[in-house]
Motif scaffolding. Structure first.
Motif, short mmCIF file in Angstrom:
data_model
loop_
_atom_site.label_atom_id
_atom_site.label_comp_id
_atom_site.label_asym_id
_atom_site.label_seq_id
_atom_site.Cartn_x
_atom_site.Cartn_y
_atom_site.Cartn_z
N ALA A 55 0.83 -1.21 0.00
CA ALA A 55 0.00 0.00 0.00
C ALA A 55 0.86 1.26 0.00
O ALA A 55 1.97 1.26 0.52
CB ALA A 55 -0.92 0.00 1.21
N GLU A 56 0.32 2.31 -0.58
CA GLU A 56 0.96 3.62 -0.56
C GLU A 56 0.46 4.46 0.62
O GLU A 56 1.09 5.43 1.01
CB GLU A 56 0.70 4.37 -1.87
N LEU A 57 -0.71 4.09 1.13
CA LEU A 57 -1.31 4.76 2.28
C LEU A 57 -2.20 3.74 2.97
O LEU A 57 -2.92 2.99 2.31
CB LEU A 57 -2.14 5.97 1.85
N ALA A 58 -2.17 3.72 4.30
CA ALA A 58 -3.04 2.85 5.08
C ALA A 58 -3.97 3.72 5.93
O ALA A 58 -3.53 4.71 6.51
CB ALA A 58 -2.24 1.93 5.98
N ILE A 59 -5.23 3.32 5.97
CA ILE A 59 -6.21 3.99 6.82
C ILE A 59 -6.86 2.92 7.68
O ILE A 59 -7.50 2.00 7.17
CB ILE A 59 -7.28 4.73 6.00
N PHE A 60 -6.66 3.02 8.99
CA PHE A 60 -7.29 2.11 9.94
C PHE A 60 -8.55 2.78 10.48
O PHE A 60 -8.54 3.99 10.74
CB PHE A 60 -6.34 1.80 11.09
N VAL A 61 -9.62 2.02 10.67
CA VAL A 61 -10.88 2.57 11.17
C VAL A 61 -11.36 1.71 12.34
O VAL A 61 -11.45 0.49 12.21
CB VAL A 61 -11.97 2.62 10.08
N ASP A 62 -11.65 2.37 13.46
CA ASP A 62 -12.06 1.64 14.65
C ASP A 62 -12.97 2.51 15.51
O ASP A 62 -13.04 3.73 15.33
CB ASP A 62 -10.82 1.23 15.46
N ALA A 63 -13.62 1.88 16.46
CA ALA A 63 -14.43 2.58 17.46
C ALA A 63 -13.53 2.99 18.62
O ALA A 63 -12.50 2.38 18.86
CB ALA A 63 -15.54 1.66 17.97
N TYR A 64 -13.94 4.05 19.33
CA TYR A 64 -13.25 4.42 20.57
C TYR A 64 -14.27 4.90 21.58
O TYR A 64 -15.33 5.40 21.22
CB TYR A 64 -12.15 5.47 20.32
N VAL A 65 -13.95 4.71 22.85
CA VAL A 65 -14.81 5.18 23.93
C VAL A 65 -14.44 6.63 24.23
O VAL A 65 -13.33 6.90 24.67
CB VAL A 65 -14.66 4.30 25.18
N PRO A 66 -15.36 7.56 23.99
CA PRO A 66 -15.03 8.97 24.21
C PRO A 66 -14.99 9.31 25.70
O PRO A 66 -15.83 8.87 26.47
CB PRO A 66 -16.18 9.71 23.51
#
Length: 157
Positions: A55-66
């Protein structure tokens, strides 16, 4: 877009808001963008290093507890030297470090996190997470657009 962007959405899709990363990854996959590969996974595993290496760019997506703010957050990630992969699961920084160790490089990476408040068994998102999903998708579209413009400037035709 000539280069490959790897989007990895992760989380437990059986625990309500925790599944938002997978849902966003699935939606991005439905856009059928030729240079964007999108994976929805339950957890980050060492096997993902191979996909990241290309990959030339990685985007991780996840939930977080605010804790204070209920904003969708986007932050840059670097490979971690401290976080080893424990067993068969990882966090984004340790997965980037593994990719760099195995392949000699890793892509620049971003972490898009969506506020989540409901982790009960189920498949429905809270209002907060549903709103965050729309915002996160908009931010990811902007990231992809900026990345494409950057590449166009680097490789003028």
């Amino acid at each position: 877009m000539n280069a490959t962007v790897m989007v990895i959405g992760y989380g437990n899709d059986l625990r309500s808001d925790d599944g938002i990363g997978q849902r966003i990854a699935d939606e991005i996959a439905s856009w059928h963008l030729s240079a964007v590969k999108s994976l929805a996974v339950h957890q980050l595993t060492p096997e993902l290093a191979d996909a990241l290496a290309n990959a030339e760019l990685a985007i991780f997506v996840d939930a977080y507890v605010p804790l204070e703010s209920f904003d969708v957050q986007v932050q840059s990630l670097s490979p971690s030297v401290d976080n080893a992969i424990a067993g068969h699961t990882a966090d984004p920084q340790s997965l980037l470090a593994l990719t760099r160790t195995l392949y000699g490089h890793c892509p620049p990476a971003l972490w898009v996190t969506v506020p989540a408040v409901n982790f009960e068994f189920g498949d429905r998102f809270s209002e907060i997470t549903e709103t965050g999903k729309a915002i996160a998708l908009g931010k990811i579209m902007q990231i992809l657009d900026k990345f494409k413009k950057f590449l166009d400037q680097m490789n003028p035709i």
